[in-house]
Design a protein around this motif. Sequence first.
Motif, mmCIF file in Angstrom:
data_model
loop_
_atom_site.group_PDB
_atom_site.id
_atom_site.type_symbol
_atom_site.label_atom_id
_atom_site.label_comp_id
_atom_site.label_asym_id
_atom_site.label_seq_id
_atom_site.Cartn_x
_atom_site.Cartn_y
_atom_site.Cartn_z
ATOM 1 N N ARG A 1 0.834 -1.210 0.000
ATOM 2 C CA ARG A 1 0.000 0.000 0.000
ATOM 3 C C ARG A 1 0.864 1.254 0.000
ATOM 4 N NH1 ARG A 1 -5.105 1.349 0.386
ATOM 5 N NH2 ARG A 1 -5.705 3.331 1.313
ATOM 6 N N MET A 2 1.905 1.269 0.816
ATOM 7 C CA MET A 2 2.786 2.428 0.855
ATOM 8 C C MET A 2 3.537 2.583 -0.468
ATOM 9 S SD MET A 2 4.317 2.326 4.746
ATOM 10 C CE MET A 2 5.438 3.674 4.399
ATOM 11 N N ALA A 3 3.991 1.459 -1.047
ATOM 12 C CA ALA A 3 4.747 1.529 -2.296
ATOM 13 C C ALA A 3 3.896 2.064 -3.443
ATOM 14 C CB ALA A 3 5.293 0.141 -2.658
ATOM 15 N N GLY A 4 2.583 1.899 -3.335
ATOM 16 C CA GLY A 4 1.687 2.413 -4.361
ATOM 17 C C GLY A 4 1.301 3.873 -4.153
ATOM 18 N N GLY A 5 1.770 4.477 -3.064
ATOM 19 C CA GLY A 5 1.443 5.871 -2.757
ATOM 20 C C GLY A 5 2.461 6.831 -3.339
ATOM 21 N N ALA A 6 2.331 8.092 -2.941
ATOM 22 C CA ALA A 6 3.225 9.146 -3.433
ATOM 23 C C ALA A 6 4.445 9.245 -2.519
ATOM 24 C CB ALA A 6 2.484 10.481 -3.463
ATOM 25 N N PRO A 7 5.652 9.010 -3.029
ATOM 26 C CA PRO A 7 6.844 9.066 -2.174
ATOM 27 C C PRO A 7 7.009 10.403 -1.456
ATOM 28 C CG PRO A 7 7.382 8.071 -4.300
ATOM 29 C CD PRO A 7 5.979 8.603 -4.414
ATOM 30 N N GLU A 8 6.585 11.508 -2.104
ATOM 31 C CA GLU A 8 6.777 12.810 -1.466
ATOM 32 C C GLU A 8 5.963 12.958 -0.185
ATOM 33 O OE1 GLU A 8 3.925 13.483 -5.030
ATOM 34 O OE2 GLU A 8 5.763 12.347 -4.599
ATOM 35 N N VAL A 9 4.825 12.260 -0.105
ATOM 36 C CA VAL A 9 4.019 12.306 1.119
ATOM 37 C C VAL A 9 4.789 11.667 2.275
ATOM 38 C CG1 VAL A 9 1.916 11.482 2.239
ATOM 39 C CG2 VAL A 9 1.826 12.353 -0.105
ATOM 40 N N TYR A 10 5.356 10.497 2.015
ATOM 41 C CA TYR A 10 6.108 9.807 3.061
ATOM 42 C C TYR A 10 7.402 10.544 3.387
ATOM 43 C CZ TYR A 10 2.732 6.151 2.199
ATOM 44 O OH TYR A 10 1.556 5.456 2.084
ATOM 45 N N TRP A 11 8.000 11.185 2.400
ATOM 46 C CA TRP A 11 9.193 11.997 2.649
ATOM 47 C C TRP A 11 8.855 13.178 3.554
ATOM 48 C CZ3 TRP A 11 14.242 11.864 2.595
ATOM 49 C CH2 TRP A 11 14.956 13.067 2.684
ATOM 50 N N ASP A 12 7.748 13.848 3.280
ATOM 51 C CA ASP A 12 7.345 14.986 4.113
ATOM 52 C C ASP A 12 7.147 14.554 5.563
ATOM 53 O OD1 ASP A 12 7.418 16.784 2.054
ATOM 54 O OD2 ASP A 12 5.255 16.851 1.727
ATOM 55 N N ILE A 13 6.508 13.402 5.760
ATOM 56 C CA ILE A 13 6.254 12.926 7.122
ATOM 57 C C ILE A 13 7.559 12.663 7.869
ATOM 58 C CG2 ILE A 13 5.372 10.928 8.414
ATOM 59 C CD1 ILE A 13 3.054 10.844 6.368
ATOM 60 N N GLN A 14 8.564 12.121 7.156
ATOM 61 C CA GLN A 14 9.842 11.814 7.793
ATOM 62 C C GLN A 14 10.724 13.046 7.968
ATOM 63 O OE1 GLN A 14 10.673 8.886 9.121
ATOM 64 N NE2 GLN A 14 8.791 7.894 8.422
ATOM 65 N N SER A 15 10.702 13.947 6.981
ATOM 66 C CA SER A 15 11.660 15.053 6.978
ATOM 67 C C SER A 15 11.154 16.309 7.667
ATOM 68 C CB SER A 15 12.059 15.396 5.535
ATOM 69 O OG SER A 15 10.940 15.877 4.805
ATOM 70 N N ALA A 16 9.841 16.534 7.658
ATOM 71 C CA ALA A 16 9.312 17.806 8.154
ATOM 72 C C ALA A 16 8.994 17.798 9.643
ATOM 73 C CB ALA A 16 8.058 18.191 7.367
ATOM 74 N N ASN A 17 8.731 16.622 10.197
ATOM 75 C CA ASN A 17 8.357 16.556 11.609
ATOM 76 C C ASN A 17 9.613 16.620 12.477
ATOM 77 O OD1 ASN A 17 7.443 15.788 14.223
ATOM 78 N ND2 ASN A 17 5.731 14.694 13.317
ATOM 79 N N PRO A 18 9.742 17.626 13.340
ATOM 80 C CA PRO A 18 10.957 17.761 14.155
ATOM 81 C C PRO A 18 11.147 16.627 15.148
ATOM 82 C CG PRO A 18 9.273 19.293 14.904
ATOM 83 C CD PRO A 18 8.764 18.701 13.627
ATOM 84 N N HIS A 19 10.087 15.862 15.409
ATOM 85 C CA HIS A 19 10.177 14.754 16.363
ATOM 86 C C HIS A 19 10.399 13.415 15.670
ATOM 87 C CE1 HIS A 19 8.792 17.707 19.260
ATOM 88 N NE2 HIS A 19 7.726 17.934 18.525
ATOM 89 N N ALA A 20 10.430 13.395 14.345
ATOM 90 C CA ALA A 20 10.584 12.130 13.621
ATOM 91 C C ALA A 20 11.981 11.536 13.793
ATOM 92 C CB ALA A 20 10.273 12.332 12.140
#
Length: 291
Positions: A205-224
């Motif tokens: 399911r994740m592989a079929g999604g938009a990579p930029e969405v998962y990148w934003d979640i990992q890179s933008a959250n200061p607590h990630a």
Amino acid sequence: MFLRLLRSTAHELCAIDSGAPRTGMADGAVTWLLADITALDPGGEAARRIAAADLVLLAVPEPVALAAAGPLTALMRPGSVLVDTLSVKGRLIAELADCPDGTEQVSINPMFKPSLGIAGRTVAAVVLRDGPGVAAFLGLIEEWGGRLLRLAPDRHDRTTAVTQALTHAAVLCFGFALAEAPVDIGQLTAAAPPPHTTLLSLLARMAGGAPEVYWDIQSANPHATRARDDLANALRRLADLVADGQEQEMANAFHRIRAFLGPELSHYQTRCERMFAALQDTPRDDAGLTA
């Protein structure tokens, strides 16, 4: 998703995008304008629509939202509502701090993929500038069947660092390891017990999604960063337990996990049983794909 949901409520709907209309949206119910919201022509049609709107909803990646927030709020009339759907709130809130007064603002985070639909699913909401328009919009979310979860900005980002960044990191690392494993997907599918099938399903399911969405979640959250560090440390701890033969410490770790789950333990055990039963019952077509 929001264009579909708002059709029964809005007097007029206008989508502004840099690309062609989404499938099923170019049917006359929605006016579709091609424009760059980070560099709007002040005298153009898109700017005019924004200035007249009761609700402006930013469903865009974080870099676009950060660049557009100031220009958009400068165009919006007093009493109108700005909504964004970003997965991380801190940077946008800082960007909006210097925007003109007058607009109401609420930052939401649908905690699900839009194709699943909103009914029965959680929508986190961080109210930045409250008012009747914000209350009305949040009321619509509940009318549509969404489960509204109100959070303070920092609490939102700390929570999603665990529910999204940590979870996605675990599934992605599972995928990274699989990609290097000396087996093929056919062998895995044939041999997979239910937990492995579940992880394969999450990974697909994740592989079929938009990579930029998962990148934003990992890179933008200061607590990630801490969430990923905790995951890496946990894997090293497991490796050390096995290498040192610490079977009792493994049992102690299980005890701590059960204590953390507390009264939710039996609830999630039941959910897992139902999920495994559904996996077993899922039909497959002749090509080996889920029907």
